[in-house]
Write a protein that holds these residues in place. Structure first.
Motif, PDB file in Angstrom:
ATOM      1  N   ILE A 129       5.859  -7.313  -3.674  1.00 12.87           N
ATOM      2  CA  ILE A 129       4.900  -8.377  -4.282  1.00 12.87           C
ATOM      3  C   ILE A 129       5.141  -8.562  -5.634  1.00 12.87           C
ATOM      4  O   ILE A 129       5.226  -9.903  -6.121  1.00 12.87           O
ATOM      5  CB  ILE A 129       3.430  -7.758  -4.085  1.00 12.87           C
ATOM      6  N   GLU A 130       5.606  -7.701  -6.493  1.00 10.72           N
ATOM      7  CA  GLU A 130       6.028  -8.000  -7.753  1.00 10.72           C
ATOM      8  C   GLU A 130       6.995  -9.170  -7.936  1.00 10.72           C
ATOM      9  O   GLU A 130       7.068  -9.951  -8.644  1.00 10.72           O
ATOM     10  CB  GLU A 130       6.441  -6.744  -8.474  1.00 10.72           C
ATOM     11  N   THR A 131       8.026  -9.126  -6.927  1.00 14.51           N
ATOM     12  CA  THR A 131       9.178  -9.977  -6.865  1.00 14.51           C
ATOM     13  C   THR A 131       8.773 -11.464  -6.437  1.00 14.51           C
ATOM     14  O   THR A 131       9.765 -12.317  -6.418  1.00 14.51           O
ATOM     15  CB  THR A 131      10.271  -9.439  -6.438  1.00 14.51           C
ATOM     16  N   LEU A 132       7.624 -11.446  -5.907  1.00 12.52           N
ATOM     17  CA  LEU A 132       7.454 -12.754  -4.953  1.00 12.52           C
ATOM     18  C   LEU A 132       7.009 -13.827  -5.952  1.00 12.52           C
ATOM     19  O   LEU A 132       6.323 -13.611  -7.080  1.00 12.52           O
ATOM     20  CB  LEU A 132       5.900 -12.333  -4.140  1.00 12.52           C
ATOM     21  N   SER A 133       7.470 -15.109  -5.476  1.00 16.58           N
ATOM     22  CA  SER A 133       7.224 -16.253  -6.394  1.00 16.58           C
ATOM     23  C   SER A 133       7.204 -17.430  -5.488  1.00 16.58           C
ATOM     24  O   SER A 133       7.833 -17.519  -4.400  1.00 16.58           O
ATOM     25  CB  SER A 133       8.164 -16.444  -7.382  1.00 16.58           C
ATOM     26  N   PRO A 134       6.620 -18.584  -5.813  1.00 16.15           N
ATOM     27  CA  PRO A 134       6.269 -19.723  -5.071  1.00 16.15           C
ATOM     28  C   PRO A 134       7.877 -20.274  -4.480  1.00 16.15           C
ATOM     29  O   PRO A 134       7.878 -20.715  -3.562  1.00 16.15           O
ATOM     30  CB  PRO A 134       5.557 -20.795  -5.780  1.00 16.15           C
ATOM     31  N   MET A 150       6.163  -1.939  -0.860  1.00 13.94           N
ATOM     32  CA  MET A 150       5.064  -3.138  -0.723  1.00 13.94           C
ATOM     33  C   MET A 150       4.594  -3.664  -2.400  1.00 13.94           C
ATOM     34  O   MET A 150       4.817  -4.894  -2.522  1.00 13.94           O
ATOM     35  CB  MET A 150       4.036  -3.102   0.230  1.00 13.94           C
ATOM     36  N   THR A 151       4.337  -2.602  -2.979  1.00 13.51           N
ATOM     37  CA  THR A 151       3.911  -3.361  -4.479  1.00 13.51           C
ATOM     38  C   THR A 151       4.960  -4.030  -5.239  1.00 13.51           C
ATOM     39  O   THR A 151       4.957  -4.908  -5.798  1.00 13.51           O
ATOM     40  CB  THR A 151       3.310  -1.997  -5.120  1.00 13.51           C
ATOM     41  N   TYR A 172       1.183  11.159   4.132  1.00 15.63           N
ATOM     42  CA  TYR A 172       1.109  10.890   2.733  1.00 15.63           C
ATOM     43  C   TYR A 172       2.271  10.459   1.904  1.00 15.63           C
ATOM     44  O   TYR A 172       2.209   9.312   1.211  1.00 15.63           O
ATOM     45  CB  TYR A 172       0.564  12.029   1.932  1.00 15.63           C
ATOM     46  N   SER A 182       3.078   6.824   3.136  1.00 18.14           N
ATOM     47  CA  SER A 182       2.159   6.101   2.696  1.00 18.14           C
ATOM     48  C   SER A 182       2.439   5.811   1.107  1.00 18.14           C
ATOM     49  O   SER A 182       2.546   4.586   0.757  1.00 18.14           O
ATOM     50  CB  SER A 182       0.764   6.714   2.480  1.00 18.14           C
ATOM     51  N   ILE A 183       2.833   6.971   0.329  1.00 20.16           N
ATOM     52  CA  ILE A 183       3.407   6.589  -1.063  1.00 20.16           C
ATOM     53  C   ILE A 183       4.577   5.837  -1.218  1.00 20.16           C
ATOM     54  O   ILE A 183       4.505   4.695  -1.701  1.00 20.16           O
ATOM     55  CB  ILE A 183       3.423   7.921  -1.688  1.00 20.16           C
ATOM     56  N   ALA A 221       5.632   3.613   1.203  1.00 21.95           N
ATOM     57  CA  ALA A 221       5.630   2.290   1.700  1.00 21.95           C
ATOM     58  C   ALA A 221       4.486   1.505   0.791  1.00 21.95           C
ATOM     59  O   ALA A 221       4.895   0.304   0.578  1.00 21.95           O
ATOM     60  CB  ALA A 221       4.756   2.255   3.139  1.00 21.95           C
ATOM     61  N   SER A 222       3.674   2.084   0.171  1.00 23.78           N
ATOM     62  CA  SER A 222       2.884   1.365  -0.726  1.00 23.78           C
ATOM     63  C   SER A 222       3.558   0.965  -2.078  1.00 23.78           C
ATOM     64  O   SER A 222       3.437  -0.123  -2.617  1.00 23.78           O
ATOM     65  CB  SER A 222       1.961   2.337  -1.455  1.00 23.78           C
ATOM     66  N   CYS A 223       4.743   1.976  -2.533  1.00 29.14           N
ATOM     67  CA  CYS A 223       5.563   1.399  -3.732  1.00 29.14           C
ATOM     68  C   CYS A 223       6.366   0.566  -3.207  1.00 29.14           C
ATOM     69  O   CYS A 223       6.605  -0.617  -3.989  1.00 29.14           O
ATOM     70  CB  CYS A 223       6.598   2.729  -4.013  1.00 29.14           C
TER      71      CYS A 223
END
Lengths: 606, 115
Positions: B26-31, B22-23, B12, B15-16, B18-20
């Motif tokens: 993703i927040e910092t991802l840009s084209p 990855m989230t 658990y 999981s928490i 790793a999820s944090c």
């Protein structure tokens, strides 16, 4: 010789097997569930803080509010499906001491009653259920198993215009029980039976419930644990509509007879199959996934037919309610400074007039009684959801009946939400509160579904986007959350298809909305008996809201395509996002229209 | 001693975390980030012809320090032509150039200077 019904041809269908538990799958689901919730929080944070269209808050705020409400449902679902704990099956019980602490009372073999509740169903259909109930086997000969037909239709021969249920019961050699009124509907019918019978355990069956011979052998053992109040088995509808080849449907509708055309149609559409469970009746997702997982929280609720109960549990609840009613009256009168003699007189009068009610007189008597039993801190009653199918039943065979049944569930659950919300109920554990709240919350879905259905239409005709921009940031947040959500649901449902369930969830928005208004106004919930036969007439009134939304959506898409082609559309990415969204909406809504006009292909003409 | 009871809490917590992670990633991802990372396809000393896919650069059609330029930048972001990273870079550049000019110089003067 038993009467032939439409469902006789399905008698050979075999029930599905409960999916075996897998710890690895559960851990994977839990990881995905946590990740989905994180992504959902991130998405909503971005939506509220960075994506509102401040030039059109009238549009932007309702959409983001709807998304937030929908996300609460996602979180509740993840909690509901969090883990699985199948109950340990025990050998069948024999003596009273197996299920109760006797405290110096003499021991004796158990008594088990089987109740078949009926109201207006075809008596020959009930005969099928009686015949199957008589085939119940049990390893102990001295355990007294009695079958009772509880006829709330008073079909004992007094009214010649009605069929005679009493004769059928006598012919089959089972007991026949009636009452002179219908107070409390099914709950009242069961209460009446409990007053006249004395079984330590009792089985509830509907008029169309046909038990398998091993029903008691596989379920009674759970009562060895003294806290178990009831065991619910999955309801399996064995008459669901079969998938039909699209080519057969086309040939049947167009009455094609030319061999070459027929072969071409077969070649083009022969692989496509449609109309499997067209009325969305299959409850597998509910029983094999949602209810089964509630064993983990001791929050599986009773669903009526196909359940077995401990008499002591429901009676203790009834007596407790009775005593609390008297106590409450006494306290109210004392607060009003009434004289002691007057208080005694009134409480005595209530003592004589008030009835002991084992099952709550409510349209959703099963779930309501379950909540009350789970909340009983004194006895700490437990419920069991048995994962394997032990009986078969009939499903609704037309959309009209399906909607009536669904509306009753919705009205009943919402009524509980407004009057006696389980989330605030004392005695329930947090897990139980969240599971019951999950059930009730799903009936608030029209609040967000209506926004999801209308938003693309508003965009198409006003060209005002509900978000600040359909840019990379939007798709990055939205798609990651949606894709992860889909993966989580697929894992959580153990691969059982959610397609039909989703379609009916969305397309039931109108009926849920009507139920929501009705419950909010405090209207009394009507108890509709679900018809068990195939109707002839088709009621197209139900699909008017669906047709209107589909028409407006298609018109909006056409208008936007024209704007795009002529180069006058302000945001092509906005159109793409909304058009994709619309396809999903159209796919969901279309099921209601298909179900309304559904007619099985006449295979005899082949 | 049996440490099996530790498995679930550990999973658990992982999981928490790793999820944090990855989230937030993703927040910092840009084209603009695409094609900047290491690629499995193209090796450093490959003799093969390298194909590189790059995102179309922002075409600044208006001179900087112009109100229309800023408006154009905002519209490009709103229409999804540029992402928040490009917008941020452009605005940072704008502000940094602006800072190099004397504080008492008016906007009008800046525009005139650019022309």
């Amino acid at each position: 010789m038993l009467k032939e019904f439409y469902f006789n041809k399905f008698d050979n269908r075999k029930p599905y097997q409960a999916i075996p538990d897998s710890k690895i799958r559960t851990l994977l689901f839990q990881f995905c569930g946590i990740f989905t919730i994180m992504l959902g929080i991130s998405y909503l944070n971005w939506r509220w803080q960075h994506s509102l269209n401040y030039e059109a808050l009238w549009f932007s705020i309702p959409l983001v509010a709807a998304e937030t409400l929908s996300f609460i449902g996602t979180v509740l679902l993840v909690i509901n499906l969090w883990a699985n704990r199948d109950p340990k099956q025990e050998p069948p019980v024999h003596y009273l001491s197996d299920i109760e602490n006797l405290d110096e009372r003499p021991d004796r073999p158990l008594k088990i009653d089987v109740f078949i509740a009926t109201y207006n169903e075809d008596v020959e259909l009930v005969r099928h259920s009686i015949v199957d109930a008589k085939k119940i086997t049990y390893p102990f000969q001295d355990v007294n198993i009695k079958i009772f037909v509880l006829d709330d239709g008073r079909r004992d021969g007094r009214d010649p215009s009605k069929e005679n249920m009493k004769t059928v019961a006598e012919e089959e050699g089972v007991k026949y029980v009636i009452r002179e009124h219908n107070a409390g509907y099914k709950a009242g019918n069961l209460k009446n039976a409990l007053e006249l019978t004395s079984g330590d355990l009792f089985v509830i069956l509907d008029a169309d419930t046909r038990v398998f011979p091993e029903f008691l052998m596989n379920t009674s053992g759970y009562f060895r644990k003294k806290q178990v109040a009831w065991v619910q088995t999955p309801q399996w509808f064995y008459d669901l509509t079969e998938a039909e080849k699209a080519s057969d449907i086309i040939k049947s509708k167009l009455k094609l007879s030319n061999r070459i055309i027929n072969r071409t149609v077969d070649f083009l559409f022969g692989k496509v199959k449609l109309n499997d469970d067209v009325f969305g009746n299959d409850p597998r997702l509910f029983y094999d996934v949602i209810m089964r997982r509630r064993n983990y929280y001791n929050a599986a609720f009773c669903c009526g037919a196909g359940s077995i109960h401990r008499r002591e549990a429901v009676m203790s609840l009834a007596v407790k309610d009775f005593a609390e009613g008297i106590k409450k009256l006494g306290e109210d009168l004392a607060r009003q400074h009434k004289k002691t003699s007057e208080i005694l007189e009134q409480t005595n009068a209530l003592l004589l007039s008030q009835e002991i009610i084992p099952f709550k007189f409510h349209a959703s008597e099963d779930i309501y009684t379950s909540i009350m039993l789970h909340a009983d801190t004194e006895n700490k009653w437990e419920s069991i959801h048995h994962p394997h199918i032990e009986c078969k039943m009939l499903s609704t065979q037309d959309l009209d009946s399906r909607i009536k049944q669904f509306s009753r569930y919705a009205c009943g659950s919402l009524d509980i939400a407004f009057r006696d919300n389980p989330f605030f109920k004392k005695g329930l554990s947090l897990g139980q509160k969240l599971c019951y709240f999950n059930t009730i919350w799903s009936y608030f879905a029209p609040l967000w579904l209506i926004v999801f259905l209308l938003s693309p239409i508003v965009f198409f005709f006003t060209l005002v986007p509900p978000v600040s921009a359909y840019n990379f940031d939007f798709f990055k947040h939205f798609l990651t959350f949606q894709i992860m959500n889909t993966i989580t649901v697929t894992l959580g449902c153990w691969g059982i298809s959610t397609k039909r369930g989703n379609q009916y969830y969305i397309s039931s928005f109108w009926f849920m909305l009507v139920a929501l208004f009705s419950a909010a106004k405090g209207e009394k919930v009507k108890f509709n008996v679900t018809p068990k036969d195939r109707p002839l007439a088709k009621n197209t009134q139900h699909i008017i809201p669906h047709v209107v939304i589909i028409a407006l959506t298609l018109l909006g898409i056409a208008y936007n395509v024209v704007l795009l082609v002529t180069g006058n559309h302000p945001t092509a990415s906005g159109f793409a996002a909304n058009a994709f969204w619309c396809l999903f909406n159209l796919f969901s809504l279309s099921i209601m229209i298909r179900a309304t006009f559904y007619k099985p292909i006449d295979t005899s003409q082949k | 001693m049996d440490y099996k009871f530790l498995i679930k809490p550990t999973v658990y917590i992982i999981s928490i975390l790793a999820s944090c992670w990855m989230t937030l990633k993703i927040e910092t991802l840009s084209p603009s980030d695409f094609n900047k990372g290491p690629s499995f396809v193209h090796k450093k000393h490959s003799t093969h012809i390298k194909y590189q896919f790059v995102s179309a650069p922002l075409k600044v059609t208006y001179p900087p320090f112009n109100k229309i330029y800023l408006k154009n930048l905002c519209n490009a972001y709103k229409d999804g032509k540029i992402d928040s990273t490009v917008l941020d870079d452009e605005l940072t550049r704008y502000i940094s150039i602006l800072k190099n000019y004397p504080a008492n110089m008016s906007m009008q003067a800046l525009n005139n200077k650019e022309k």
